[in-house]
Scaffold this motif. Structure first.
Motif, PDB file in Angstrom:
ATOM      1  N   ASP A  45      -2.219  -3.434   4.166  1.00 57.44           N
ATOM      2  CA  ASP A  45      -1.228  -2.399   4.477  1.00 57.44           C
ATOM      3  C   ASP A  45      -0.662  -1.821   3.060  1.00 57.44           C
ATOM      4  OD1 ASP A  45      -1.846  -2.729   7.173  1.00 57.44           O
ATOM      5  OD2 ASP A  45      -0.024  -4.253   7.354  1.00 57.44           O
ATOM      6  N   ARG A  46      -0.506  -2.760   2.273  1.00 62.61           N
ATOM      7  CA  ARG A  46      -0.047  -2.072   0.874  1.00 62.61           C
ATOM      8  C   ARG A  46      -0.774  -1.657   0.077  1.00 62.61           C
ATOM      9  NH1 ARG A  46       3.480  -7.028  -1.655  1.00 62.61           N
ATOM     10  NH2 ARG A  46       1.951  -8.300  -0.644  1.00 62.61           N
ATOM     11  N   ASP A  60      -3.262   1.008  -0.925  1.00 63.85           N
ATOM     12  CA  ASP A  60      -3.549   2.331  -0.410  1.00 63.85           C
ATOM     13  C   ASP A  60      -4.368   2.959  -1.848  1.00 63.85           C
ATOM     14  OD1 ASP A  60      -4.146   4.891   0.182  1.00 63.85           O
ATOM     15  OD2 ASP A  60      -1.959   5.548   0.678  1.00 63.85           O
ATOM     16  N   GLU A  70      -4.021   6.736  -2.690  1.00 61.99           N
ATOM     17  CA  GLU A  70      -2.680   6.937  -3.308  1.00 61.99           C
ATOM     18  C   GLU A  70      -2.599   6.650  -4.568  1.00 61.99           C
ATOM     19  OE1 GLU A  70       1.961   5.689  -3.254  1.00 61.99           O
ATOM     20  OE2 GLU A  70       0.779   5.126  -1.460  1.00 61.99           O
TER      21      GLU A  70
END
Length: 79
Positions: free
Chosen positions: A10-11, A13, A16
């Protein structure tokens, strides 16, 4: 036991991170380009120091001439 947290997916990315790296690379390219321009101008001034001195003298003279009536009046001289 692993050091990887259970919510790492989830952390993490990657899109990004890639985008952030690309923005930083572009900012670095702009900075380097500006640095090259400034170094080029500095070299030009080092080669022709008299031009800078002459420009400063002319600017001072122009300022005095522009304020000459005020200067004469301040010293009590006729304008």
């Amino acid at each position: 036991m692993s050091d990887i947290p259970h919510d790492y997916r989830d952390r993490l990315d990657l899109a990004e991170l890639v985008s952030r790296i690309e923005r930083q690379q572009e900012e670095t390219r702009k900075f380097v380009s500006e640095q090259h321009k400034l170094l080029s101008e500095a070299k030009k001034l080092d080669r022709e120091p008299w031009v800078l001195t002459l420009a400063a003298l002319l600017a001072t003279l122009a300022a005095i001439i522009a304020r000459l009536p005020e200067i004469l009046h301040a010293f009590g001289l006729p304008t």
